[in-house]
Motif scaffolding. Structure first.
Motif, PDB file in Angstrom:
ATOM      1  N   ASP A  63       0.571  -1.372   0.193  1.00 44.10           N
ATOM      2  CA  ASP A  63       0.080  -0.188  -0.055  1.00 44.10           C
ATOM      3  C   ASP A  63       0.945   1.353   0.571  1.00 44.10           C
ATOM      4  O   ASP A  63       1.588   1.264   0.970  1.00 44.10           O
ATOM      5  N   ASP A  64       0.422   2.385  -0.368  1.00 48.06           N
ATOM      6  CA  ASP A  64       1.438   3.160  -0.541  1.00 48.06           C
ATOM      7  C   ASP A  64       1.183   4.924  -0.027  1.00 48.06           C
ATOM      8  O   ASP A  64       1.275   5.383   0.044  1.00 48.06           O
TER       9      ASP A  64
ATOM     10  N   PRO B 267       5.133   0.309   0.673  1.00 46.93           N
ATOM     11  CA  PRO B 267       4.949   1.261  -0.235  1.00 46.93           C
ATOM     12  C   PRO B 267       5.353   1.102  -2.101  1.00 46.93           C
ATOM     13  O   PRO B 267       4.938   2.042  -2.484  1.00 46.93           O
ATOM     14  N   SER B 268       6.039   0.251  -2.418  1.00 48.45           N
ATOM     15  CA  SER B 268       6.256   0.021  -3.886  1.00 48.45           C
ATOM     16  C   SER B 268       6.175  -1.258  -4.121  1.00 48.45           C
ATOM     17  O   SER B 268       6.307  -2.009  -3.951  1.00 48.45           O
ATOM     18  N   MET B 269       5.949  -1.151  -5.053  1.00 47.45           N
ATOM     19  CA  MET B 269       5.186  -2.614  -6.511  1.00 47.45           C
ATOM     20  C   MET B 269       6.830  -3.319  -6.762  1.00 47.45           C
ATOM     21  O   MET B 269       7.000  -4.265  -6.712  1.00 47.45           O
TER      22      MET B 269
ATOM     23  N   ASP C 209      -3.000  -2.796  -2.555  1.00 45.00           N
ATOM     24  CA  ASP C 209      -3.938  -2.339  -3.031  1.00 45.00           C
ATOM     25  C   ASP C 209      -3.712  -1.411  -4.308  1.00 45.00           C
ATOM     26  O   ASP C 209      -2.985  -2.339  -5.017  1.00 45.00           O
TER      27      ASP C 209
ATOM     28  N   MET D  53      -1.399   2.367  -6.507  1.00 46.63           N
ATOM     29  CA  MET D  53      -0.260   2.115  -6.190  1.00 46.63           C
ATOM     30  C   MET D  53       0.762   3.459  -6.994  1.00 46.63           C
ATOM     31  O   MET D  53       0.043   4.317  -8.006  1.00 46.63           O
TER      32      MET D  53
ATOM     33  N   GLY E 152      -1.759  -2.475  -8.562  1.00 41.47           N
ATOM     34  CA  GLY E 152      -1.243  -3.765  -7.217  1.00 41.47           C
ATOM     35  C   GLY E 152      -1.986  -4.768  -8.072  1.00 41.47           C
ATOM     36  O   GLY E 152      -1.369  -6.253  -7.815  1.00 41.47           O
TER      37      GLY E 152
ATOM     38  N   THR F  22      -8.476  -2.368  -0.377  1.00 42.44           N
ATOM     39  CA  THR F  22      -8.589  -0.762  -1.491  1.00 42.44           C
ATOM     40  C   THR F  22      -9.710  -0.038  -1.542  1.00 42.44           C
ATOM     41  O   THR F  22     -10.983  -0.529  -1.039  1.00 42.44           O
TER      42      THR F  22
END
Length: 717
Positions: free
Chosen positions: A603-604, A626-628, A646, A649, A654, A673
């Protein structure tokens, strides 16, 4: 002497008379003025009563219209949502009639009109009840025929007629009362004039004060009118769209630019909810809650522009920027939304990015060939080169290398901004990495007459990172420090723990960063303006690349500087996730004998990451990211019992992680989400939970249940 005494006695008498008469006249004048105030106050009460009565009548008419709309909508569609305003209007009508009495209404026929209105209302409600009952009984066709017969419309017309008649009576009564008060005021004015003639001195003073006040009032009125005219001209002539919102998110007014932007005519948006302008309208109450928070912090923080997708009247979607600010009015607060259509800017940015990328790629190949050819010439591949030619070749090689570095930096920035820069995240020991970086940059530092010193590095200093990208970060920082070091200066590298992170500090002995430049140091093409700095050269992209790479590794970069004493850049890098062994025959949810499931949360929103991690405290081991990019790296290296995703992003969608999760094993996938989307990819998840609609405790329970049971078979929630 006797004459003087007589004259003195007369003056005394006149003085006594004056002293006696003045208070009498003042008392009479006060009484008359008081009577005028009383009549004015009574008129004010009549105006308020009349307004309230007419407002209640309009409220009753509006509620009947809601009943009409609800029963017609339900009869035509059988959609029970139309019953919500219908049922609400029914209960509200009872309250509205209870608040309306004949004694408050004007005119001799008030009681008869009110009785007629009640009877018409009962007939209308009975008719609407019949239509609703027929629809509920499955006889929708009969209900539609009943509606189509026009009896409902006739009943509404009867109600409108009665309310209009009562409204006219109210207006006529108020007009008569106003005329009576005006006549009484005129009589008061004529009587006061005779008294004012006897009190010329007092009136002269009062006139002077009144004249002064009138001048000030007129001047203030002119200033207000001028300010209002200017504001109206600005509002109507502004190129940006401007919309005035009430505290509940309703549109009160908008300027021509906003009307053109969204394709609406004047009046189309009046009193409509602002959500109509969004591509994905926010949930009911979300806008109102946001405005309440904005109102609460007004005066302490300014609202910046934020991007959102707008929807025009014809359904076209376009990117826009919006800034909302509270405006304090005497009676309440309104909100001014300033909107900009950034479609053209987005297109220009896209074209610029494509142009830079194309030009950079087209330049890279010939420049590489040129650099290689010059290297061969300098190395003697074409025979011995005269010293004068060798100097020219070296100049060409140096400038060619500068161009190649510029192109590489531009391409790196373009990749980062487009989200195409890939990262191979893995645990990295800092000691050998820093030693390699020092060795690689030693020659450049020597050219700048600087020396690199690496302090002791602990063996347990291990971070999660991409070796090539971290080497790029260190090279940029070390070369930058060497470039700005004085002759014979030292550049020192130190590693210290900073909480759970490891901090790499690079310190030079240069002149420091000018204060005016400090706020822009991490921006693209940023270079200080002083001649001492400009002559050092460089693309101005190095520090921007450093910040972007470190941010995508889950770290941060800061600096400390002091004029004349040097600058220290601090790079904080995250530790690796505690490795989980590959899946064995033990039950899911076991890790290191603790019996807790391992959960990946993507989740960002940092606040959401912290809240969810705290909720799982003692019930599950949560790895938050927070990063893909980092999420993909974690999925390649570890096996998780459950993955919380989420959708929206910053660096991707996500849902694109679901295939990687499925390749990893039988991990449960829970989509958590705020976007209520209809993407077909949602069917691949084991559960879909909508933020704000589902309690966080429900999220914890579902994740733990799915993690224990393995890949769940329950459908979408």
């Amino acid at each position: 002497m006797a004459l003087l005494k007589v004259m003195g006695r007369k003056n005394l008498i006149w003085q006594v008379i004056a002293l006696a008469v003045v208070p009498i006249f003042l008392a009479i004048l006060t009484l008359l003025v008081s009577r005028g105030f009383a009549e004015t106050e009574a008129l004010r009460g009549d105006v308020i009563r009349s307004y309230e009565s007419r407002s209640r009548l309009q409220r009753i008419l509006s509620l009947h219209q809601d009943i009409e709309t609800g029963q017609r909508g339900f009869a035509l569609t059988s959609d029970r949502r139309f019953l919500e305003p219908y049922e609400a209007a029914g209960s509200a009508l009872d309250r509205a009639f209870r608040g309306l009495s004949a004694s408050e209404l004007a005119g001799a026929s008030a009681a008869a009109d009110l009785s007629a209105l009640r009877q018409a209302s009962q007939r209308k409600r009975a008719f609407a009840d019949d239509v609703v009952r027929l629809t509920q009984q499955g006889r929708a066709d009969q209900a539609r025929r009943l509606v189509g017969a026009g009896r409902g419309k006739g009943l509404m017309d009867e109600i409108r007629t009665v309310i209009a008649r009562m409204d006219r009576h109210e207006q006529a009564q108020l007009a008569a009362r106003t005329a009576s008060v005006v006549e009484a005021r005129d009589r008061l004015k004529s009587r006061s004039l005779s008294l004012q003639l006897m009190l010329v001195l007092l009136l002269a003073l009062a006139a002077a004060i009144a004249l002064r006040q009138a001048r000030e009032r007129n001047a203030a009125l002119r200033r207000i009118e001028d300010l209002a005219a200017r504001q109206e001209a600005i509002f109507d002539g502004a190129k940006d769209g401007m919309i005035v919102l009430n505290p509940s998110g309703g549109i009160e007014s908008f300027n021509p630019a906003a009307a053109r932007m969204f394709g609406y005519d004047d009046g189309d948006l009046q009193r409509r909810d602002v959500g109509i302008l969004f591509d994905a309208a926010p949930d009911r109450g979300v806008v109102e809650t946001f405005l309440k928070r904005l109102r609460a912090r007004r005066g302490t923080a300014s609202t910046e522009f934020q991007e959102f997708m707008g929807r025009r009247k014809d359904g076209a979607v376009f990117p826009a920027e919006v800034s909302i600010s509270p405006v304090q009015l005497p009676d309440d607060v309104r909100f001014l939304a300033i909107l900009r259509d950034i479609s053209e800017r987005k297109e220009v940015d896209r074209m610029k990015t494509e142009f830079v990328s194309t030009v950079s790629h087209e330049l890279r190949t010939p420049l590489t060939s040129i650099a290689g050819s010059l290297g061969l010439v300098a190395g003697g591949a074409a025979g011995t080169v005269p010293p004068s030619v060798a100097r020219l070749v070296e100049i060409a090689r140096s400038n060619c290398a500068r161009l190649i570095r510029l192109i590489n930096d531009i391409l790196d920035i373009e990749k980062i901004e487009a989200g195409r820069m890939t990262f191979d995240l893995r645990p990295l020991a800092l000691a050998p990495l820093l030693a390699q970086a020092v060795e690689a940059n030693k020659a450049y530092a020597a050219e700048q007459d600087a020396t690199l010193f690496l302090g002791p590095v602990r063996e347990d200093a291990v971070v999660l990172g991409d070796e090539d990208r971290l080497m790029q970060v260190l090279t940029n920082l070390l070369s930058n420090a060497a470039k700005f070091s004085p002759p014979g200066g030292a550049v020192r590298i130190a590693v210290t723990p900073n909480g759970t992170f490891w901090r790499v500090s690079i310190t030079d002995e240069g002149p420091g960063i000018p204060e005016a430049f400090q706020s822009r140091i991490f921006t693209k093409f940023a270079q200080a303006d002083s001649s001492d700095t400009r002559q050092k050269g460089g693309t101005g992209l190095g520090l921007s690349i450093v910040r972007e790479i470190v941010a995508r590794l889950g770290g941060s970069v800061q600096f400390e500087t002091q004029a004349g004493q040097g600058t220290t850049f601090h790079v904080d890098l995250p530790p690796p996730v505690a490795a989980r062994p590959a899946k064995v025959d033990e039950p899911l949810g076991r890790l290191d004998g603790k019996g807790l499931p391992l959960i990946l949360h993507v989740d960002d929103d940092p606040d959401m990451l912290r809240v969810v991690a705290e909720l799982f405290e003692g019930r599950g081991q949560v790895h938050s990211t927070p990063s893909m990019v980092e999420a993909r790296a974690s999925l390649r290296r570890y096996v998780f019992d459950a993955v919380i995703l989420d959708i929206g992003m910053e660096d991707g969608n996500g849902l694109d992680l679901i295939p990687a999760v499925r390749e990893n094993g039988d991990s449960a996938v829970i989509v958590f989400t705020a976007q209520e989307t209809e993407s077909p990819r949602l069917g691949e998840a084991d559960a879909v939970l909508i933020k704000s609609r589902v309690a966080l405790e429900r999220l914890v329970e579902d994740v733990l249940r799915l993690a224990r049971d393995g890949q769940a078979t329950e459908g979408r929630m």
